[in-house]
Design a protein around this motif. Structure first.
Motif, PDB file in Angstrom:
ATOM      1  N   ARG A   1       0.831  -1.205   0.000  1.00  0.00           N
ATOM      2  CA  ARG A   1       0.000   0.000   0.000  1.00  0.00           C
ATOM      3  C   ARG A   1       0.865   1.255   0.000  1.00  0.00           C
ATOM      4  O   ARG A   1       0.574   2.247  -0.664  1.00  0.00           O
ATOM      5  CB  ARG A   1      -0.892   0.026   1.236  1.00  0.00           C
ATOM      6  CG  ARG A   1      -2.130  -0.858   1.181  1.00  0.00           C
ATOM      7  CD  ARG A   1      -1.834  -2.324   1.068  1.00  0.00           C
ATOM      8  NE  ARG A   1      -2.972  -3.137   1.457  1.00  0.00           N
ATOM      9  CZ  ARG A   1      -3.494  -4.095   0.694  1.00  0.00           C
ATOM     10  NH1 ARG A   1      -2.975  -4.342  -0.495  1.00  0.00           N
ATOM     11  NH2 ARG A   1      -4.510  -4.813   1.132  1.00  0.00           N
ATOM     12  N   ARG A   2       1.953   1.232   0.773  1.00  0.00           N
ATOM     13  CA  ARG A   2       2.844   2.389   0.881  1.00  0.00           C
ATOM     14  C   ARG A   2       3.473   2.716  -0.470  1.00  0.00           C
ATOM     15  O   ARG A   2       3.527   3.888  -0.870  1.00  0.00           O
ATOM     16  CB  ARG A   2       3.924   2.098   1.917  1.00  0.00           C
ATOM     17  CG  ARG A   2       4.916   3.215   2.152  1.00  0.00           C
ATOM     18  CD  ARG A   2       5.915   2.810   3.238  1.00  0.00           C
ATOM     19  NE  ARG A   2       6.834   3.901   3.530  1.00  0.00           N
ATOM     20  CZ  ARG A   2       7.982   4.100   2.894  1.00  0.00           C
ATOM     21  NH1 ARG A   2       8.331   3.269   1.915  1.00  0.00           N
ATOM     22  NH2 ARG A   2       8.762   5.115   3.227  1.00  0.00           N
TER      23      ARG A   2
ATOM     24  N   LEU B   1      -4.757   1.729   3.084  1.00  0.00           N
ATOM     25  CA  LEU B   1      -3.663   1.691   4.045  1.00  0.00           C
ATOM     26  C   LEU B   1      -4.143   2.062   5.443  1.00  0.00           C
ATOM     27  O   LEU B   1      -3.850   1.377   6.424  1.00  0.00           O
ATOM     28  CB  LEU B   1      -2.555   2.644   3.590  1.00  0.00           C
ATOM     29  CG  LEU B   1      -1.358   2.823   4.532  1.00  0.00           C
ATOM     30  CD1 LEU B   1      -0.654   1.477   4.752  1.00  0.00           C
ATOM     31  CD2 LEU B   1      -0.385   3.846   3.968  1.00  0.00           C
ATOM     32  N   TYR B   2      -4.896   3.123   5.532  1.00  0.00           N
ATOM     33  CA  TYR B   2      -5.364   3.613   6.826  1.00  0.00           C
ATOM     34  C   TYR B   2      -6.288   2.614   7.506  1.00  0.00           C
ATOM     35  O   TYR B   2      -6.162   2.337   8.708  1.00  0.00           O
ATOM     36  CB  TYR B   2      -6.073   4.945   6.612  1.00  0.00           C
ATOM     37  CG  TYR B   2      -6.592   5.616   7.855  1.00  0.00           C
ATOM     38  CD1 TYR B   2      -5.737   6.023   8.873  1.00  0.00           C
ATOM     39  CD2 TYR B   2      -7.957   5.864   8.014  1.00  0.00           C
ATOM     40  CE1 TYR B   2      -6.220   6.652  10.014  1.00  0.00           C
ATOM     41  CE2 TYR B   2      -8.445   6.494   9.147  1.00  0.00           C
ATOM     42  CZ  TYR B   2      -7.573   6.885  10.141  1.00  0.00           C
ATOM     43  OH  TYR B   2      -8.057   7.511  11.267  1.00  0.00           O
TER      44      TYR B   2
ATOM     45  N   GLU C   1      -6.463  -0.550   7.364  1.00  0.00           N
ATOM     46  CA  GLU C   1      -5.846  -1.794   7.821  1.00  0.00           C
ATOM     47  C   GLU C   1      -5.093  -1.651   9.145  1.00  0.00           C
ATOM     48  O   GLU C   1      -4.579  -2.626   9.670  1.00  0.00           O
ATOM     49  CB  GLU C   1      -4.921  -2.332   6.723  1.00  0.00           C
ATOM     50  CG  GLU C   1      -5.720  -2.823   5.526  1.00  0.00           C
ATOM     51  CD  GLU C   1      -4.880  -3.418   4.422  1.00  0.00           C
ATOM     52  OE1 GLU C   1      -5.458  -4.043   3.523  1.00  0.00           O
ATOM     53  OE2 GLU C   1      -3.642  -3.257   4.445  1.00  0.00           O
ATOM     54  N   PHE C   2      -5.058  -0.453   9.672  1.00  0.00           N
ATOM     55  CA  PHE C   2      -4.486  -0.238  11.004  1.00  0.00           C
ATOM     56  C   PHE C   2      -5.562  -0.054  12.069  1.00  0.00           C
ATOM     57  O   PHE C   2      -5.236   0.148  13.235  1.00  0.00           O
ATOM     58  CB  PHE C   2      -3.578   1.002  11.003  1.00  0.00           C
ATOM     59  CG  PHE C   2      -2.233   0.771  10.377  1.00  0.00           C
ATOM     60  CD1 PHE C   2      -1.225   0.120  11.071  1.00  0.00           C
ATOM     61  CD2 PHE C   2      -1.982   1.194   9.085  1.00  0.00           C
ATOM     62  CE1 PHE C   2       0.019  -0.083  10.489  1.00  0.00           C
ATOM     63  CE2 PHE C   2      -0.743   0.995   8.502  1.00  0.00           C
ATOM     64  CZ  PHE C   2       0.255   0.348   9.200  1.00  0.00           C
TER      65      PHE C   2
ATOM     66  N   GLU D   1       4.301   0.733   6.223  1.00  0.00           N
ATOM     67  CA  GLU D   1       3.548  -0.203   5.391  1.00  0.00           C
ATOM     68  C   GLU D   1       2.491  -0.889   6.245  1.00  0.00           C
ATOM     69  O   GLU D   1       2.632  -1.013   7.470  1.00  0.00           O
ATOM     70  CB  GLU D   1       4.497  -1.231   4.779  1.00  0.00           C
ATOM     71  CG  GLU D   1       3.829  -2.276   3.876  1.00  0.00           C
ATOM     72  CD  GLU D   1       3.052  -1.647   2.742  1.00  0.00           C
ATOM     73  OE1 GLU D   1       1.835  -1.384   2.931  1.00  0.00           O
ATOM     74  OE2 GLU D   1       3.642  -1.409   1.684  1.00  0.00           O
ATOM     75  N   SER D   2       1.420  -1.315   5.622  1.00  0.00           N
ATOM     76  CA  SER D   2       0.369  -2.036   6.331  1.00  0.00           C
ATOM     77  C   SER D   2       0.903  -3.352   6.882  1.00  0.00           C
ATOM     78  O   SER D   2       1.489  -4.163   6.148  1.00  0.00           O
ATOM     79  CB  SER D   2      -0.805  -2.308   5.380  1.00  0.00           C
ATOM     80  OG  SER D   2      -1.668  -3.283   5.917  1.00  0.00           O
TER      81      SER D   2
ATOM     82  N   ARG E   1      -0.889  -5.783   7.930  1.00  0.00           N
ATOM     83  CA  ARG E   1      -1.705  -6.854   7.338  1.00  0.00           C
ATOM     84  C   ARG E   1      -1.112  -7.286   5.993  1.00  0.00           C
ATOM     85  O   ARG E   1      -1.042  -8.476   5.686  1.00  0.00           O
ATOM     86  CB  ARG E   1      -3.147  -6.380   7.156  1.00  0.00           C
ATOM     87  CG  ARG E   1      -3.944  -6.286   8.448  1.00  0.00           C
ATOM     88  CD  ARG E   1      -5.367  -5.789   8.155  1.00  0.00           C
ATOM     89  NE  ARG E   1      -6.157  -5.722   9.361  1.00  0.00           N
ATOM     90  CZ  ARG E   1      -6.889  -6.711   9.842  1.00  0.00           C
ATOM     91  NH1 ARG E   1      -6.901  -7.863   9.206  1.00  0.00           N
ATOM     92  NH2 ARG E   1      -7.589  -6.573  10.948  1.00  0.00           N
ATOM     93  N   TYR E   2      -0.737  -6.293   5.190  1.00  0.00           N
ATOM     94  CA  TYR E   2      -0.149  -6.628   3.890  1.00  0.00           C
ATOM     95  C   TYR E   2       1.156  -7.394   4.067  1.00  0.00           C
ATOM     96  O   TYR E   2       1.405  -8.404   3.395  1.00  0.00           O
ATOM     97  CB  TYR E   2       0.096  -5.361   3.060  1.00  0.00           C
ATOM     98  CG  TYR E   2       0.931  -5.634   1.840  1.00  0.00           C
ATOM     99  CD1 TYR E   2       0.352  -6.149   0.692  1.00  0.00           C
ATOM    100  CD2 TYR E   2       2.315  -5.444   1.862  1.00  0.00           C
ATOM    101  CE1 TYR E   2       1.130  -6.452  -0.419  1.00  0.00           C
ATOM    102  CE2 TYR E   2       3.099  -5.747   0.764  1.00  0.00           C
ATOM    103  CZ  TYR E   2       2.499  -6.252  -0.377  1.00  0.00           C
ATOM    104  OH  TYR E   2       3.269  -6.567  -1.457  1.00  0.00           O
TER     105      TYR E   2
ATOM    106  N   THR F   1      -8.175  -8.811   2.837  1.00  0.00           N
ATOM    107  CA  THR F   1      -6.927  -8.091   2.605  1.00  0.00           C
ATOM    108  C   THR F   1      -6.328  -8.366   1.232  1.00  0.00           C
ATOM    109  O   THR F   1      -5.799  -7.470   0.589  1.00  0.00           O
ATOM    110  CB  THR F   1      -5.904  -8.451   3.701  1.00  0.00           C
ATOM    111  OG1 THR F   1      -6.455  -8.105   4.978  1.00  0.00           O
ATOM    112  CG2 THR F   1      -4.600  -7.709   3.510  1.00  0.00           C
TER     113      THR F   1
ATOM    114  N   GLN G   1      -4.160  -6.277  13.590  1.00  0.00           N
ATOM    115  CA  GLN G   1      -4.981  -5.240  14.231  1.00  0.00           C
ATOM    116  C   GLN G   1      -4.898  -5.359  15.748  1.00  0.00           C
ATOM    117  O   GLN G   1      -4.710  -4.392  16.466  1.00  0.00           O
ATOM    118  CB  GLN G   1      -6.420  -5.400  13.747  1.00  0.00           C
ATOM    119  CG  GLN G   1      -7.418  -4.532  14.489  1.00  0.00           C
ATOM    120  CD  GLN G   1      -8.794  -4.844  13.984  1.00  0.00           C
ATOM    121  OE1 GLN G   1      -9.088  -4.724  12.817  1.00  0.00           O
ATOM    122  NE2 GLN G   1      -9.657  -5.250  14.874  1.00  0.00           N
TER     123      GLN G   1
END
Length: 466
Positions: A62-63, A109-110, A112-113, A173-174, A176-177, A367, A449
């Motif tokens: 995502r980043r 991205l946002y 997933e946090f 970076e996420s 989760r990713y 995801t 998470q």
């Protein structure tokens, strides 16, 4: 903050379209269809790139996807300020649109946090940056346009992208990713960093997840499990963008005419006799545009309340129906004050409907296809956005009432689609890959998470997936 700044940049580049069009119409003596195409070419670029940026974000992070699209937008945004002729402004604004097609990945991205219990309100809060960007663009135009002109406005409008580019090294970076990409060490480092920033300790346990090499495939959106949801979301995003950007463009057109009757009276004069006649936006036009843009803030608040009370799906239905109801008084010859009030309310609801869709979409997909799900939905939104100038700026010259009817019908269609969505995501944890694999992977997949939110409580032993 950084994802919010990227969202603010997107809003400013979108809002500038309604300001740039009347200026170039007069300065370059353009007919109405060429003016409309200046707006449409931006959305053509966004439509072509939305799925591509989603695919990049699912495959490479995502980043990476977000930074690349913002740097691209900054480069061509600055170049467009130097466009010498109509052909160049089309090419350069189209390339700006190509970069903006990746801006929705900031939401991916946002989201997933975020924990499920506060995800809705948190995503809605980031949408405040969109409203701030739209308001800031109007204020900037009020200061820059009368003195420095549209070229300086284009240059100054890249300010949020400059800030993002300067600070993007900090963007994580996420987690989760990283877990699904097999980078558990990077995910753990990100979570430790978050825990340290929050002044808490990491919960006990370790991250365990099966590596997913098959990520970001559009065909996965159309599996039996997600086919109905995907098609309905594409329709919702298309209709929402068509109505939202249509209202933004209609606002300047109607304010220039004074009211609906003014458009009807001037219709024969403006197009049939001389398609090059024009009028610049006045200070009063900018002031009323500012008032209607401020409607985005109460729209966010109303939608935030509704999503907590009645859920995501019904909130979208409420907003789309309310938008259509607010369009109905515009059929009458109402004065400028009443026109401003009804446009204000309509803008609030159509903004709320779109933000509810932005909350719902990343929640409903796992995801492995979340980014491409948002990307393709955004692509359909851009199709609606590129078509709407030919309604709001061209069809309006022929029939005001037909123009309003098109927007009413489109919004009601979106309401029906939202009502038909099969899944309500309120309170639902983000899914990883279990939905696609149809096995019990979620029983041995840890939740980044939970690890990133130490305040939710420590777990003894191995962390389990949502």
């Amino acid at each position: 903050m950084l994802t919010g700044i990227s969202w603010m940049a997107d809003a400013m580049e979108m809002m500038i379209l309604s300001i740039l069009a009347p200026q170039l119409h007069c300065e370059w003596r353009l007919p109405s269809w060429e003016v409309a195409f200046i707006t449409s070419v931006v959305f053509i670029g966004m439509m072509l790139s939305s799925s591509l940026w989603g695919n990049i974000s699912d495959k490479y992070g995502r980043r990476v996807g977000l930074i690349l699209c913002m740097v691209w937008t900054l480069y061509y945004g600055l170049l467009s300020a130097f466009a010498p002729v109509y052909g160049w402004i089309l090419i350069l604004r189209g390339l700006v649109g190509f970069g903006l097609g990746g801006a929705p990945q900031s939401v991916t991205l946002y989201s997933e946090f975020l924990p499920s219990k506060s995800r809705g309100i948190s995503i809605m809060l980031i949408e405040v940056f969109w409203a701030l960007g739209a308001v800031f663009e109007v204020l900037l135009a009020m200061l820059v346009m009368p003195t420095l002109g549209w070229r300086w406005l284009l240059a100054f409008s890249t300010a949020p992208v400059v800030v993002f580019t300067a600070l993007c090294f900090w963007l994580p970076e996420s987690a989760r990713y990283d877990v699904l990409a097999g980078n558990s060490d990077k995910a753990l480092a990100t979570l430790k960093r978050i825990a340290a920033d929050n002044g808490t300790e990491m919960p006990k346990g370790r991250l365990i997840a099966d590596r997913q090499d098959e990520r970001g495939k559009i065909k996965d959106l159309l599996t039996p499990e997600y086919r109905k949801t995907t098609i309905l979301l594409w329709l919702i995003w298309f209709s929402n963008a068509f109505a939202y950007y249509g209202l933004v463009l209609l606002t300047t057109e109607l304010f220039q005419a004074g009211d609906i009757c003014g458009v009807n009276t001037a219709r024969a004069k403006v197009e049939p006799s001389c398609s090059l006649e024009c009028s610049y936006l006045t200070f009063d036009d900018y002031k009323d545009l500012l008032w209607t843009t401020l409607a985005e803030f109460p729209g966010l608040l109303v939608t935030l309340w509704a999503m907590d009370c009645i859920g995501r799906r019904k909130s979208m239905v409420m907003c789309f129906v309310a938008f259509s109801v607010c369009i109905l008084p515009l059929y009458a010859c109402i004065g400028r004050t009443a026109l401003t009030v009804f446009i204000f309310i309509a803008r609030a609801f159509i903004t709320g409907g779109w933000q509810a869709a932005y909350v719902y979409t990343p929640e409903v997909y796992p995801t492995v296809i979340r980014a491409v799900g948002i990307g393709t939905s955004s692509g359909f939104a851009r199709v609606g956005a590129l078509l709407t100038p030919f309604v709001a700026q061209v069809l309006l010259r022929s029939s005001v009432y037909l123009t309003l009817s098109v927007y009413c019908a489109c919004s009601l269609l979106a309401a029906v689609a939202a009502w038909a969505l099969p899944i309500e995501t309120a309170g639902r944890a983000l899914q990883e890959s279990s939905q696609l694999n149809n096995n019990n992977q979620d029983t041995n997949t840890s939740s980044p998470q939970k690890a990133s939110q130490a305040s939710y409580g420590s777990q003894n032993g191995q962390s389990q997936g949502p």
